[in-house]
Design an enzyme around this catalytic site. Structure first.
Site, PDB file in Angstrom:
ATOM      1  N   CYS A  91      13.038  11.213   7.672  1.00 16.31           N
ATOM      2  CA  CYS A  91      12.947  10.719   8.989  1.00 16.31           C
ATOM      3  C   CYS A  91      14.296  10.971   9.783  1.00 16.31           C
ATOM      4  CB  CYS A  91      12.528   9.257   9.262  1.00 16.31           C
ATOM      5  SG  CYS A  91      13.368   8.000   8.476  1.00 16.31           S
ATOM      6  N   LYS A  97       0.813  -1.279  -0.159  1.00 18.15           N
ATOM      7  CA  LYS A  97       0.018   0.076  -0.210  1.00 18.15           C
ATOM      8  C   LYS A  97       0.889   1.193   0.027  1.00 18.15           C
ATOM      9  CE  LYS A  97      -1.811   2.476   3.215  1.00 18.15           C
ATOM     10  NZ  LYS A  97      -1.668   3.983   2.375  1.00 18.15           N
ATOM     11  N   GLU A 145       8.903  15.994  15.249  1.00 16.68           N
ATOM     12  CA  GLU A 145       9.615  15.850  13.761  1.00 16.68           C
ATOM     13  C   GLU A 145       9.107  17.244  13.206  1.00 16.68           C
ATOM     14  OE1 GLU A 145       9.026  12.206  12.380  1.00 16.68           O
ATOM     15  OE2 GLU A 145      10.679  11.917  11.350  1.00 16.68           O
ATOM     16  N   GLU A 162       9.832   1.283  10.847  1.00 20.81           N
ATOM     17  CA  GLU A 162      10.953   2.421  10.461  1.00 20.81           C
ATOM     18  C   GLU A 162      10.026   3.584  10.648  1.00 20.81           C
ATOM     19  OE1 GLU A 162      12.666   5.018   9.629  1.00 20.81           O
ATOM     20  OE2 GLU A 162      12.708   4.629   7.314  1.00 20.81           O
TER      21      GLU A 162
HETATM   22  C1  SIN Z   1      13.130   8.087   5.568  1.00 22.82           C
HETATM   23  O1  SIN Z   1      12.984   9.204   5.585  1.00 22.82           O
HETATM   24  O2  SIN Z   1      12.128   7.351   5.717  1.00 22.82           O
HETATM   25  C2  SIN Z   1      14.326   7.251   4.909  1.00 22.82           C
HETATM   26  C3  SIN Z   1      15.487   8.141   4.834  1.00 22.82           C
HETATM   27  C4  SIN Z   1      16.719   7.512   4.365  1.00 22.82           C
HETATM   28  O3  SIN Z   1      16.638   6.374   3.790  1.00 22.82           O
HETATM   29  O4  SIN Z   1      17.729   8.287   4.235  1.00 22.82           O
END
Ligand code: SIN
Length: 475
Positions: free
Chosen positions: A282, A172, A379, A248
């Site tokens: 992230c 998805k 964040e 993640e």
């Molecule tokens: C992400 O922002 O989820 C991944 C970042 C990365 O793989 O460097």
């Protein structure tokens, strides 16, 4: 551009006939209508995956590996077309879209190499009573929920090891970026992935879709990249079926500049760690802790670099800061900056939505932020850099760790031993030491604390998509 669901190797409309309007964040205009999958479509996708997986798992690893390797080749061959799609639906500048494709393709190549090296173990029990043979069969059917910020790489980071290990997948993609996912489904099929092994079912009903997909008795695992709040909720649901999972999740990366740092290098690293994909990663540097001895120089130089970044649509030449994903993201960033200023911080550059159509926010540096300020809590996911001064390294470490997130951190300092000591005290899964970028398919990406479970990439990544079985044997 493919706009239908991809289930069991065929293109089809969603069962309910509904569509998802995909926007170009650089204009706010709709660029495509993509079929929206229903819970029944999710069920059909899991059925197809479950039917296809056993034969795939029985194939020699070398065959799976060669199909992944061919996928890597095709992704490079089709990079221009894919980059145009990524920029159109996600907004990132074309050069960054190309960078994402290199990264995404490398997960295919890396896992082509890893899939022929899944190994087990033979040992004897201490008593000598039996031998123990440990092996790692595939999990089976894996449901994947992927984000909009890396619409290609976050798919290949999951699909490549899953296929390499002998699994089948149901994906998805984010409703904001389904076109990239559908392009990848076609590419994988052209590379030789048999029908049923990669199913892509975008939806605008994520809750019922997920319930159907993980409630299906054939689903054995789910893998998610996205916010901690959503990950937590999905994990709670999947706990009903005790599914294996990788998560993640969100980050809140500290960027620590020590007193002996090479400030020019630290600013160059900060620009990458902060501005990659307009701050929407992230692992983006979210909080800057800068030793007082170099704080003014660092702040001035960073503000100079940030104010020189060209803001614009990803297709325009020379653009370094594309749009953020939505109007809501612009509002959130603006409110966050205003709240920081109201509590005493000072905007050094930027600070406002950019005055052009689409969803743009100016590259922003905020100085004089107190260590307990609210802007450091969540964040930011945008081009905003708050700077806090410190006098004592221990304070920087304590502040860096004062969060439930534990994904990534950055340290700049010329004394390697001091830098490594600090790296070992940070409660994070990944540290960039004198580097503003640490992600690589050959390294185990993932977080501690509420930033996630499991690792993606590295030697570890493929084993997340495997079970462990042992046979106690005598001979
Ligand atoms: C992400 O922002 O989820 C991944 C970042 C990365 O793989 O460097």
């Amino acid at each position: 551009m493919r706009t239908q669901l991809f289930v069991d190797g065929t293109w089809r409309d969603g069962g309910g006939g509904a569509t998802i309007g995909v926007l170009d964040p650089a204009t706010g205009e709709t660029i495509a209508d993509v079929a929206s999958g229903t819970p029944e479509d999710a069920t059909a996708a899991v059925d197809a995956a479950a039917a296809a997986q056993p034969e795939w798992a029985r194939r020699p690893a070398r065959e799976r590996s060669e199909i992944l390797r061919e996928s890597w080749r095709l992704m490079n061959e089709r990079a221009d077309a894919l980059a145009a799609i990524i920029t159109a639906e996600q907004g990132k500048p074309l050069a960054e879209a190309r960078g994402e494709i290199d990264y995404a393709a490398e997960f295919l190549r890396w896992n082509a190499e890893e899939s022929v090296r899944i190994s087990g173990r033979l040992s004897s029990t201490p008593s000598g009573a039996s031998r123990v043979l440990v092996s790692h069969p595939p999990v089976g059917v894996v449901v994947m929920v992927t984000p909009w910020n890396f619409p290609a790489a976050m798919i290949t980071r999951k699909v490549a090891p899953a296929l390499g290990a002998g699994n089948a997948t149901v994906i998805k993609p984010a409703a904001e970026t389904p076109l990239t996912a559908l392009f990848i489904a076609e590419l994988l099929t052209d590379a030789g992935v048999p029908p049923g092994l990669v199913n892509v079912v975008p939806t605008n009903e994520p809750g019922p879709w997920f319930d159907a997909a993980i409630g299906h008795p054939a689903t054995r695992m789910f893998s998610f990249t996205g916010s901690t709040a959503v990950g937590r909720a999905l994990q709670a649901k999947s706990a009903q079926r005790v599914l294996k999972s990788t998560l993640e999740l969100g980050g809140n990366a500290p960027f620590i500049v020590l007193a002996d740092a090479d400030v020019e290098a630290a600013v160059a690293g900060a620009m990458v760690a902060k501005m990659r994909h307009t701050g929407q990663t992230c692992v983006a540097a979210n909080r800057f802790y800068v030793h007082r001895a170099v704080a003014d120089e660092f702040t001035d130089r960073l503000a100079t670099e940030m104010s020189a970044v060209v803001v614009g649509a990803g297709v325009e030449p020379g653009v370094g800061c594309g749009p953020v994903i939505s109007a809501a993201a612009v509002d959130r960033l603006h409110r966050t900056v205003e709240a920081a200023v109201a509590s005493g911080a000072k905007v050094v550059t930027g600070g406002s939505p950019a005055s052009r159509p689409g969803f743009f926010f100016e590259p922003t540096v905020i100085a004089g932020v107190e260590s307990g300020a609210e802007i450091l809590d969540g964040e930011l996911f945008g081009p905003v850099a708050p700077i806090v001064c410190f006098d004592d390294d221990d304070d920087a470490v304590a502040w860096a760790n004062a969060t439930e997130m534990g994904l990534a951190a950055y340290i700049y300092g010329q004394d390697l031993a001091r830098g490594l000591n600090i790296a070992e005290r940070l409660q994070v899964g990944m540290v960039g030491l004198n580097r503003g970028f640490m992600s690589d398919p050959s390294a185990p990406f993932g977080g501690m604390k509420q930033s996630g479970l499991g690792r993606e990439g590295g030697a570890e990544g493929i084993y997340e998509f495997c079970e462990t079985r042992f046979v106690a044997a005598d001979w």
